[in-house]
Design a protein around this motif. Structure first.
Motif, short mmCIF file in Angstrom:
data_model
loop_
_atom_site.label_atom_id
_atom_site.label_comp_id
_atom_site.label_asym_id
_atom_site.label_seq_id
_atom_site.Cartn_x
_atom_site.Cartn_y
_atom_site.Cartn_z
N GLY B 76 0.79 -1.25 0.00
CA GLY B 76 0.00 0.00 0.00
C GLY B 76 0.81 1.28 0.00
O GLY B 76 0.39 2.29 0.57
N ALA B 77 1.99 1.25 -0.65
CA ALA B 77 2.79 2.48 -0.72
C ALA B 77 2.25 3.40 -1.80
O ALA B 77 1.54 2.96 -2.70
N LYS B 78 2.59 4.68 -1.69
CA LYS B 78 2.05 5.66 -2.62
C LYS B 78 2.76 5.56 -3.98
O LYS B 78 2.14 5.60 -5.02
N ASP B 79 4.10 5.42 -3.93
CA ASP B 79 4.89 5.55 -5.15
C ASP B 79 5.93 4.44 -5.20
O ASP B 79 6.55 4.14 -4.18
N SER B 80 6.15 3.87 -6.38
CA SER B 80 7.10 2.75 -6.45
C SER B 80 8.54 3.18 -6.21
O SER B 80 9.40 2.36 -5.92
N LYS B 81 8.82 4.50 -6.30
CA LYS B 81 10.19 4.93 -5.99
C LYS B 81 10.48 4.84 -4.49
O LYS B 81 11.62 4.99 -4.06
N GLU B 82 9.43 4.58 -3.70
CA GLU B 82 9.61 4.40 -2.26
C GLU B 82 9.99 2.96 -1.90
O GLU B 82 10.17 2.63 -0.73
N ILE B 83 10.06 2.11 -2.91
CA ILE B 83 10.39 0.69 -2.70
C ILE B 83 11.85 0.48 -3.09
O ILE B 83 12.21 0.57 -4.27
N ILE B 84 12.68 0.19 -2.10
CA ILE B 84 14.10 -0.06 -2.33
C ILE B 84 14.35 -1.56 -2.19
O ILE B 84 13.98 -2.14 -1.16
N PHE B 85 14.97 -2.17 -3.20
CA PHE B 85 15.34 -3.58 -3.04
C PHE B 85 16.67 -3.67 -2.30
O PHE B 85 17.64 -2.97 -2.64
N THR B 86 16.69 -4.50 -1.28
CA THR B 86 17.90 -4.74 -0.49
C THR B 86 18.18 -6.24 -0.53
O THR B 86 17.46 -6.97 -1.21
#
Lengths: 149, 401
Positions: B76-86
């Motif tokens: 449920g995040a607003k923007d996919s740039k807020e998703i960091i793969f670690t």
């Protein structure tokens, strides 16, 4: 005998329930602290050596049945023996549980042979070995701490 | 009966039909859908990403972007740039502990964690405290095995810089009221980092609704491959934070005089990412979404309550953690039998559990035990697995009586 029954033999269970020479030993001449960080086995071994013989011995701490019984039987084994007599027994025991002991080495182990079943359980070898590693450390005059990791 | 029947979807149980796998809180088994997706990707779609000079690379880049968007939707995040793969939850916590402390905290501020945290949510923060002159504060737990909210409110204040808490404890199974936590923390101006490693496979997560600043989890506890995980962070914070690891992929331009950095999310993704694993995580999210959290939660409840009913009848057992508002696991000790002896005997009956300190030594100290045994449940477990567990535990009790 099933693998499990060969691991948890009655003598091991009985030493786990009623460990021998359990507690502090003050004064002592040799001490080591053995820790198995992965499973939390944690034992102190104390020796009082006079005229090159172990005249008093104790251990304290906590751990699984295998590590506790191994410690209890170690104390019975080393009591009254000289350091020179203890070293080959320790070496033979460590080989026994890692399945590399010769027939001659096994022959000098007496009732310690009940730990042979441990070799079938690779993750438990460290449990049986812990107190013997502490003994190795104590008699090498390191007076320190050993870890199985 | 609310039990799911998904065991046949997991090839490991074809190879080992006799196994009762009760260690999913450590790592879940992988469904065919995930395995096939990774194999298919390597066999016919693999190339490195973010270059786009040829069609294969362009498609691989798209696949990673699609997964990023699937993760965004999943939590449920607003923007996919807020998703960091670690590389996993641990790496995500290290990133936040370092970058946030360095960039947005001031010496003397506090990081508030709890008694029940996993080492991964203790040690990186402890180190950040040493490095950036911050102070670590520990919130206790109640006798019931849940976060002590009164103590939490008392410890929280304007001096608090970060609140870092587990969403679901890997030992106690208790569910932290993270929405309330975020509200209280934000009133004091603190940032909130949630360790969601144990949560994402069991409860629906909506980071905007929770209003947490950071949320992280690992793919391998969510039916996906190991080696990849996710850090969610609010865009304005991620933008304000200094870079963490540096190298390829996270730059805009490099010269020996000056380097400028890429925008989110690449800014925090130095080096070639685990490409096939990211694609595998995408398949895992699809797997979970197809089942749906209503069905997962009904299944969890059915298995967990049956397990509790059976476990609690065993002689000499002590079960830790709350009995309600709890996720799918039971940590316990048996009188006279050490957890490692329990695990060895259970293994002989093909029951896989975890025994040890569960990477939560401060919690073991709190309960004054060196170790605990833990059975944890997942979508492929059935009441037969619980029966197998109970019968093996009865054998343990027999050996050690």
């Amino acid at each position: 005998m099933s693998r499990l029954a060969s691991l948890y033999q009655e003598m091991i269970l009985s030493h786990n329930r009623s460990p021998q020479n359990f507690g502090d030993l003050d004064p002592h001449t040799h001490h080591s602290h053995g820790v198995n960080p992965v499973c939390g086995d944690d034992f102190h071994l104390y020796l009082f050596v006079e005229d090159n013989r172990v005249s008093k011995v104790s251990f304290k701490g906590q751990g699984c049945a295998i590590s506790k019984a191994s410690a209890s039987i170690l104390t019975e084994t080393v009591l009254g023996k000289s350091i020179q007599e203890i070293i080959p027994i320790k070496d033979a025991f460590l080989k026994l549980i890692s399945d590399t002991a010769s027939t001659e080495e096994k022959a000098q182990l007496g009732k310690l042979k009940i730990f042979e079943g441990v070799k079938e359980f690779p993750v438990r070898v460290k449990c049986a070995a812990l107190i013997w590693r502490a003994l190795e450390d104590a008699i090498s005059q390191q007076h320190g701490q050993i870890s199985t990791e | 009966m609310s039990e799911l029947t998904l065991r046949q979807e997991f090839p490991i149980f074809n190879a080992h039909p006799e196994i009762a796998y009760l260690d999913s809180a450590a790592s879940t088994q992988k469904p065919r859908m995930v395995i096939d997706r990774i194999q298919g990707f390597y066999e016919s779609e693999y190339a490195t990403i973010n270059r786009g000079l040829y069609e294969l690379g362009y498609h691989a880049t798209n696949n990673v972007a699609k997964t990023r968007d699937a993760v965004r939707h999943f939590i449920g995040a607003k923007d996919s740039k807020e998703i960091i793969f670690t590389s996993g939850t641990t790496a995500a916590i290290n990133l936040v502990a370092n970058s946030l402390s360095q960039g947005l905290l001031k010496p003397g501020q506090e990081i508030l964690i709890s008694q029940m945290e996993h080492h991964a949510n203790i040690v990186p923060l402890q180190r950040a405290c040493d490095q950036y002159q911050l102070r670590l504060k520990i919130c206790p737990i109640t006798s019931n095995g849940e976060l002590d909210m009164d103590a939490f409110k008392a410890l929280l204040g304007p001096q608090t810089g970060i609140v870092a808490l587990t969403h679901i404890s890997n030992v106690l199974g208790c569910i932290t009221p993270i929405k309330t936590i975020c509200h209280l923390a934000h009133e004091q101006g603190a940032y909130v980092l949630i360790d969601g490693a144990q949560a994402v496979a069991h409860v629906p997560v909506n980071v905007q609704e929770i209003d947490c600043d950071f949320y992280c989890f690992s793919s391998h506890k969510l039916y996906g491959p190991s080696g990849v995980g996710v850090l969610y962070g609010k865009a304005n914070l991620l933008e304000a934070m200094p870079v963490y690891q540096s190298g390829g992929d996270m730059i805009e331009t490099v010269s020996f005089e000056k380097t400028t950095y890429a925008d989110l999310p690449n800014k925090f993704e130095a080096g070639t990412p685990p490409i096939a694993q990211i694609v595998g995580l995408g398949a895992a999210i699809e797997f979970v979404s197809q089942i749906g959290f209503d069905a997962i939660q009904a299944h969890d409840e059915a298995i967990q309550s049956y397990a509790y009913e059976r476990l609690s009848q065993l002689k000499g057992i002590q079960i830790f953690g709350p009995t309600s508002n709890k996720s799918s696991l039971h940590s316990f000790v048996l009188k006279d039998a050490h957890p490692h002896d329990i695990a060895t005997i259970l293994d002989q009956s093909k029951v896989c559990i975890r025994a040890g300190h569960h990477c939560a030594q401060p919690l073991m100290s709190h309960y004054e035990v060196a170790a605990m045994a833990r059975a944890s449940y997942s979508v492929y477990n059935t009441s037969n697995d619980i029966d197998q567990l109970i019968s093996a535990l009865s054998q343990v009790i027999e050996v050690f009586q």
